[in-house]
Scaffold this active site. Structure first.
Site, PDB file in Angstrom:
ATOM      1  N   LEU A 154       0.856  -1.171   0.000  1.00 47.96           N
ATOM      2  CA  LEU A 154       0.000   0.000   0.000  1.00 47.96           C
ATOM      3  C   LEU A 154       0.897   1.229   0.000  1.00 47.96           C
ATOM      4  CD1 LEU A 154      -2.694  -0.924   2.704  1.00 47.96           C
ATOM      5  CD2 LEU A 154      -2.925  -1.041   0.222  1.00 47.96           C
ATOM      6  N   ASP A 155       0.447   2.313  -0.653  1.00 50.45           N
ATOM      7  CA  ASP A 155       1.194   3.561  -0.604  1.00 50.45           C
ATOM      8  C   ASP A 155       1.418   3.977   0.845  1.00 50.45           C
ATOM      9  OD1 ASP A 155       1.166   3.672  -3.350  1.00 50.45           O
ATOM     10  OD2 ASP A 155      -0.478   5.122  -3.467  1.00 50.45           O
ATOM     11  N   MET A 156       2.497   4.688   1.074  1.00 47.81           N
ATOM     12  CA  MET A 156       2.834   5.143   2.422  1.00 47.81           C
ATOM     13  C   MET A 156       1.662   5.902   3.055  1.00 47.81           C
ATOM     14  SD  MET A 156       6.026   7.579   3.475  1.00 47.81           S
ATOM     15  CE  MET A 156       6.251   8.236   5.128  1.00 47.81           C
TER      16      MET A 156
END
Length: 524
Positions: free
Chosen positions: A370-372
């Site tokens: 998942l994106d940060m």
């Protein structure tokens, strides 16, 4: 490169925006899209003021009053750059004239006709040779069967001479056609050679002019040190400055401040006008300087200044919640602001947490990311076998993922409340990790969506491209409404309101279907 816009910059930007709107001669050009910037500065007496800049040229000028000048003014009509640019334009015109000349077109047409005639003539003669050989073979068979009329049939010597003559005639035909073609090619080659030599000359002059230009962009920093763009980019992955380097707002503003002994206090850049076709830019929205062209320059220019830390490079204290765990896998709820895997900008990641929690686990562990800035459910493998089987499920699209997002505002009335978005994506070459829509070179990206309320939307990615959901929401050909808190494609807020709230997959050992849900904390 993330930042929160300082109130002083907001105040300065509002004043600049009022001025921009008052100049009629600019309106047509800036309506198509232009980046502007402001820099709040302090003079030697402690008085505050601000500087303003625009990127590149504005109506073919880089010297409009009210704005800081270019770092290096190469647009002087009688200057070296313009003279060389005119010379290169002359070469371009000469190449165009030669490529479009009737003589070159006639030569290419004649060459094509002669090649077609050669093929037709050679093919017909080979057919005649095959027919003659068939007749000779028939005569030989007839002679073996019946010798009564042998004296009326061609002799073996006559048939041999015929075969030899026909083969010789084939060689003569080929030689004749090659002679004709060689004469035509010679004239065409002379023109093609001239075009090629002009292209080489154009490339050499263009490269030399770029070299000269970047040598004359000498960038100051807060220590009073100067480096040209060639030196600044020499140690980067690009090795050479991209076109337009040094012409963006931030370098212009800092250069003027340092040259006039002004102390920079805060800086901001905002977009004016329509969004570019592929990228996402919102009118009046603030954006950080691009990484490709500006980051190496600013790294040099900001030396000697006390700069606030990048919020994206700070470690968060929260840890993932363990939703489920057995001998071969874990399902965790990742908090926003945490990396999925270790990176240069953070020492805290889901991988670090899981490795500490399961020190005996083997294999890569992280199956997907998942994106940060995105929160939500992730499945983590404890064994190599489980990792491989889970990855196969992602590869064959049997894993189901659903996200919940809160948009900045309700959808425009022209956009359906449910549907499918198909916008191919690729990385921005000069501003990673930003993604752009590219109908020619982008990779397929498909998202299914359904509005839950006026601002809450359920998103199901049918492909797994970087920033897919964020771009599909923000792009004018998608939902035309950024996700709240999206600092890359929308406006800054307390957090990116994007949460992976449902995850469904097949257990790699038992074969049973597993379904997990997690509510988003930004939903009231």
């Amino acid at each position: 490169m993330g930042y929160v816009v300082h109130p002083l910059c907001q105040q300065a930007a509002e004043e600049v925006q009022q001025y921009i709107a008052s100049v009629d001669v600019w309106q047509e050009e800036i309506a198509k899209g232009k980046m502007f910037g402001v820099l709040v500065v302090e003079d030697g007496e402690g008085k505050l003021g601000f500087l303003a800049a625009y990127s590149g040229l504005l109506v073919d000028r880089n010297d409009w009053p009210y704005f800081v000048p270019a770092v290096f003014d190469f647009q002087q009509p009688d200057g070296y750059f313009k003279q060389e640019e005119t010379a290169i334009s002359g070469i371009n015109q000469r190449i165009k004239l030669l490529e479009q000349s009737s003589r070159l077109r006639d030569i290419r047409d004649a060459l094509r006709r002669c090649e077609e005639e050669r093929e037709k003539d050679i093919k017909a003669w080979k057919t005649a040779m095959d027919d003659a050989k068939a007749r000779r073979d028939a005569i030989r068979q007839q002679r073996r069967r019946n010798t009564q009329h042998e004296e009326t049939l061609p002799t073996e010597e006559e048939m041999t001479r015929e075969s030899q003559w026909m083969k010789a005639e084939l060689r003569r035909k080929r030689q004749h056609h090659e002679t004709v073609l060689s004469a035509i090619r010679a004239e065409g080659d002379a023109l093609e050679k001239e075009i090629m030599e002009l292209r080489i000359l154009r490339r050499k002059k263009s490269e030399a002019l770029q070299q000269w230009l970047f040598e004359h962009f000498r960038m100051l920093n807060a220590k009073g040190e100067t480096r040209d763009l060639l030196s600044i980019f020499a140690d980067t992955s690009l090795h050479f400055p991209p076109s337009g380097s040094g012409e963006c707002c931030a370098p212009k503003l800092l250069q003027y401040a340092f040259a006039h002994h002004l102390r920079p206090v805060c800086i901001a850049e905002f977009w004016w006008g329509q969004s570019p076709t592929g990228e996402i830019r919102q009118h009046h929205q603030y954006y950080p300087a691009c990484r490709g062209k500006c980051h190496p320059i600013l790294k040099h220019m900001l030396q000697g200044l006390d700069v606030e830390p990048n919020p994206f490079e700070q470690t968060i204290d929260s840890v993932p919640d363990i939703i489920y765990e057995d001998d071969v896998l874990m399902v965790v709820n990742k908090p926003e602001g945490m990396l999925s895997v270790p990176g240069k900008t953070s020492a805290n990641s889901v991988w670090d947490f899981c490795k500490n929690h399961c020190p005996d686990a083997n294999g890569p562990m992280i199956v997907h990311r998942l994106d940060m800035a995105t929160s939500g459910l992730m499945v983590v493998a404890k064994t190599k076998s489980a990792h491989q089987k889970l990855q196969e499920q992602f590869l064959h699209h049997t894993v189901e993922k659903t996200y919940t997002a809160q948009l900045e505002r309700p959808l425009p009335p022209t956009i359906p409340r449910s549907g499918i978005i198909r916008l191919p994506l690729r990385p921005s070459l000069l501003d990673r990790p930003r993604q752009v829509v590219d109908m020619t070179h982008g990779k397929t990206a498909i998202t299914q969506y359904e509005m839950l309320t006026d601002v809450l939307v359920s998103l199901t990615p049918l492909t797994g491209r970087t920033h897919q959901l964020r771009v599909h929401c923000a792009h004018h050909d998608g939902l035309a409404t950024p996700i709240k808190g999206d600092t890359l494609y929308g406006q800054m807020a307390q957090r990116l309101c994007l949460h992976a709230g449902r995850l469904s997959f097949t257990h790699p050992i038992t074969g049973g279907r597993m379904d997990f849900t997690s509510p988003a904390d930004f939903i009231g």
